[in-house]
Design a protein around this motif. Structure first.
Motif, PDB file in Angstrom:
ATOM      1  N   ARG A 118      12.663   7.462  -2.085  1.00 11.75           N
ATOM      2  CA  ARG A 118      12.919   7.499  -0.664  1.00 11.75           C
ATOM      3  C   ARG A 118      13.574   8.824  -0.320  1.00 11.75           C
ATOM      4  N   VAL A 143      20.691  10.157   4.884  1.00 12.94           N
ATOM      5  CA  VAL A 143      20.360   8.743   4.917  1.00 12.94           C
ATOM      6  C   VAL A 143      18.948   8.601   4.354  1.00 12.94           C
ATOM      7  N   PRO A 144      18.699   7.609   3.538  1.00  5.88           N
ATOM      8  CA  PRO A 144      17.338   7.478   3.022  1.00  5.88           C
ATOM      9  C   PRO A 144      16.349   7.107   4.124  1.00  5.88           C
ATOM     10  N   ARG A 166      19.162   1.311   8.687  1.00  6.80           N
ATOM     11  CA  ARG A 166      19.415   0.010   8.090  1.00  6.80           C
ATOM     12  C   ARG A 166      18.856  -1.103   8.960  1.00  6.80           C
ATOM     13  N   ASN A 171      15.192  -1.252   8.669  1.00 11.36           N
ATOM     14  CA  ASN A 171      14.778  -1.804   7.386  1.00 11.36           C
ATOM     15  C   ASN A 171      14.756  -3.305   7.389  1.00 11.36           C
TER      16      ASN A 171
END
Lengths: 372, 243
Positions: free
Chosen positions: A7, A26-27, A263, A266
């Motif tokens: 990632r 941040v991924p 997040r 996700n």
């Protein structure tokens, strides 16, 4: 799209109000690596954009508010129905037909035309996901016409401090800091009066679309700060609208995204369309007949085994008891006795036949028709 | 993300790792507690099934006993009127009077050879009277009920027709009425218990096969040599052929 792939990290743009110790990268969320399907997006966009339409139609009585009748043949005029009465220009004029002046149109438009379109939820989600992914591809965003030359990285992720911005002037400063200002400027410069009748129908001005600001926390102050900037639109992450993500059905809206959003995205419902969740969907097992399949029966009724066992034992007992009872009553005979009985029965049969013989019977057989 | 000497691991990655660990722990705990509950449940179901088996056997013997007693004294023992009915729709869809169509819909008999259980009371009896030429019904016995539910029992879960392959499906929907396994269901239906309505409605209408050996004559009533209407105990024989 393998979820196991590395990632890549996305750097978060920090604003001047940020503290230096904040997370600076941040991924990339899985959503941004989804397959980009312009065909799905065009289809879904086309369908969805029909849903805000207002119906239009001609009046249902238009063209029929006369009592016109055809004059028939023999009067040297065409047979179209003509307005009855007299004393006015209208008298004798053709009526009702779509070819007549003042007549009803062909196939009058009706309000029960199917204005809205259903789209499968999974398709809609797929399109949203495609659009989000496309917003991470610089060439697509450029092709759509956004001015992203000064944007340091796509997808453009901004630190959470942006959510606290209250004044529009501060919002403008934020845009300048992260390089999204040229896009907003382009939108402002492009404001023009619409060509065509739309301008008289409450759609007077058109302009280009600027950046779309996506935020994660409900009630963030940035909504009010950013919304008045021409060209800029604001969206909450759980309510992403395809019409905003891919305006005109074209992928690649320039997006500014909040750091925490990664997040949130996700764990979005969106995930389940793009990448199947690691825990597999438990498919319903094939139904097997418990009356025939013992294991399935035991799963449903653990007592079945004991019940069956008891039934078998009881049956065996019953059979045995009956056999014993019979054996007690029946006495077995020896072979000699059996032989004796057998021969006796055979001789009895012979005597029975011979006894029923009588000599005169032959005389009667001819006309009696009976046989011995 | 491996932590190399001197390199800072991104904070968000650490956060994600921690979250994943927490989730894994919670999941493990959940699995363990579920296992315990399942084991306890099994025992309960076993005992219940045993009690029911005893109860059914006792009922049978009681009936026989009463009959023998009455015969001994020279009188008669009259069976109590049946409380439970099983209805099967034997006619198709076309050319039906709208009111009878509606009644069949209310009884959930929308297709030919669909079957449902029904409680007996004045309301249902009157309904049945209106739809007599389209259905056949009677009093099912234990074997009929058991076989129907085991072989053709499907439950209505979330408006979907779900096969009863596990007691957890039953417990999810009917657990609040104390019905946690198939044997409970069978008992509730047979004895027309206090939650008969919920238990019965839980079942999707039974979809039976066409009867092996055929029907006699659909258009006549059973008493005229046909098939329609109340055939009391002979419904069991029909169920054997249709199940």
């Amino acid at each position: 799209m393998s979820a196991a792939a590395a990632r890549p990290l996305v750097t978060v743009q920090s604003l001047e109000s940020d503290m230096a110790t904040d997370a600076n990268s941040v991924p990339l969320p899985d959503v941004m690596k989804a397959a980009i399907r312009p065909d799905i997006v065009t289809f879904v966009h086309g369908q969805i954009s029909k849903n805000a339409r207002q119906p239009y139609a001609v009046s249902k009585r238009a063209g029929h508010q006369t009592s016109a009748q055809s004059w028939g043949t023999g009067r040297a005029v065409s047979r179209i129905p003509r307005v009855s009465g007299g004393g006015t220009h209208r008298a004798g004029q053709g009526a009702f037909g779509n070819m007549c002046r003042g007549g009803r149109m062909f196939a009058p438009t009706r309000i029960w035309r199917r204005w809205h379109r259903q789209v499968n939820v999974t398709q809609k989600r797929h399109a949203v996901v495609s659009a989000i992914a496309a917003s991470a591809v610089p060439s697509l965003v450029l092709a759509r016409g956004h001015r992203i030359e000064e944007v340091p990285e796509l997808p453009l992720v901004v630190s959470d401090a942006a959510e606290a911005v209250e004044k529009t002037s501060a919002a403008l400063k934020v845009l300048k800091q992260i390089g999204a200002h040229p896009d907003a400027e382009k939108a402002k410069d492009s404001q023009a009066i619409r060509a065509g009748k739309g301008k008289a129908r409450n759609r007077r001005y058109v302009s280009r679309k600027g950046p779309l600001v996506v935020y994660g926390n409900e009630g963030a102050k940035l909504v009010k700060a950013f919304r008045n900037i021409p060209g800029v639109e604001v969206a909450h992450v759980s309510r992403l609208n395809l019409l905003k993500l891919a305006p005109g059905g074209h992928l690649g809206r320039a997006k500014m995204v909040n750091a925490d959003l990664a997040r949130i995205i996700n764990s979005d419902e969106v995930q389940s369309v793009v990448k199947p969740i690691k825990k597999e969907l438990k498919r319903a097992p094939l139904k097997k007949n418990p009356l025939k399949n013992l294991n399935v029966m035991l799963k449903l009724n653990p007592y079945a085994k004991a019940a069956k066992r008891m039934a078998l034992l009881a049956e065996a007992q019953r059979v045995k008891a009956k056999q014993d009872k019979l054996d007690k009553k029946r006495k077995s005979i020896t072979k000699d006795e059996a032989l004796a009985i057998n021969s006796a029965s055979k001789s009895w049969y012979k005597t029975m036949i011979s006894d029923s013989d009588y000599t005169e019977f032959e005389n009667f057989t001819k006309w009696l028709g009976a046989s011995q | 993300m491996a932590e190399k000497v001197g390199q800072i691991v991104p904070e968000s990655v650490l956060k994600k790792q921690k979250r994943a660990e927490e989730w894994a722990l919670v999941k493990k705990q959940e699995v363990a507690s579920l296992k315990e509950k399942k084991a306890a449940n099994r025992k309960l179901i076993y005992n219940r099934a045993k009690d029911y088996a005893k109860e059914y056997a006792a009922q049978e013997r009681e009936l026989i006993q009463l009959k023998r007693e009455a015969r001994l004294k020279g009188g008669f023992y009259v069976n109590p009127e049946a409380k439970l009915l099983f209805i099967i729709r034997i006619r198709g869809i076309n050319a039906m009077h709208p009111t009878t169509k509606k009644i069949l819909q209310l009884l959930r008999l929308r297709q030919i050879f669909n079957g449902v259980f029904l409680k007996v009371n004045k309301a249902t009896v009157n309904m049945l009277h209106r739809v007599e030429p389209y259905v056949t019904f009677g009093y099912p016995n234990l074997k009929s009920v058991r076989e129907l539910i085991y072989k053709r029992g499907f439950g209505k879960v979330n408006k979907q027709r779900i096969a009863l392959t596990d007691n957890s499906i039953i417990e999810q929907t009917l657990g609040k009425h104390g019905i946690i396994c198939i044997e409970d269901l069978i008992h509730e239906i047979l004895s027309v218990g206090p939650h008969f309505k919920e238990a019965n409605n839980f079942f999707w209408p039974f979809q039976l096969s066409a009867p092996l050996g055929g029907l006699e004559r659909k258009r006549n009533h059973y008493v005229e040599g046909g098939d329609a209407g109340n055939r009391e105990d002979y419904i069991n024989e029909l169920i054997r052929r249709m199940n």
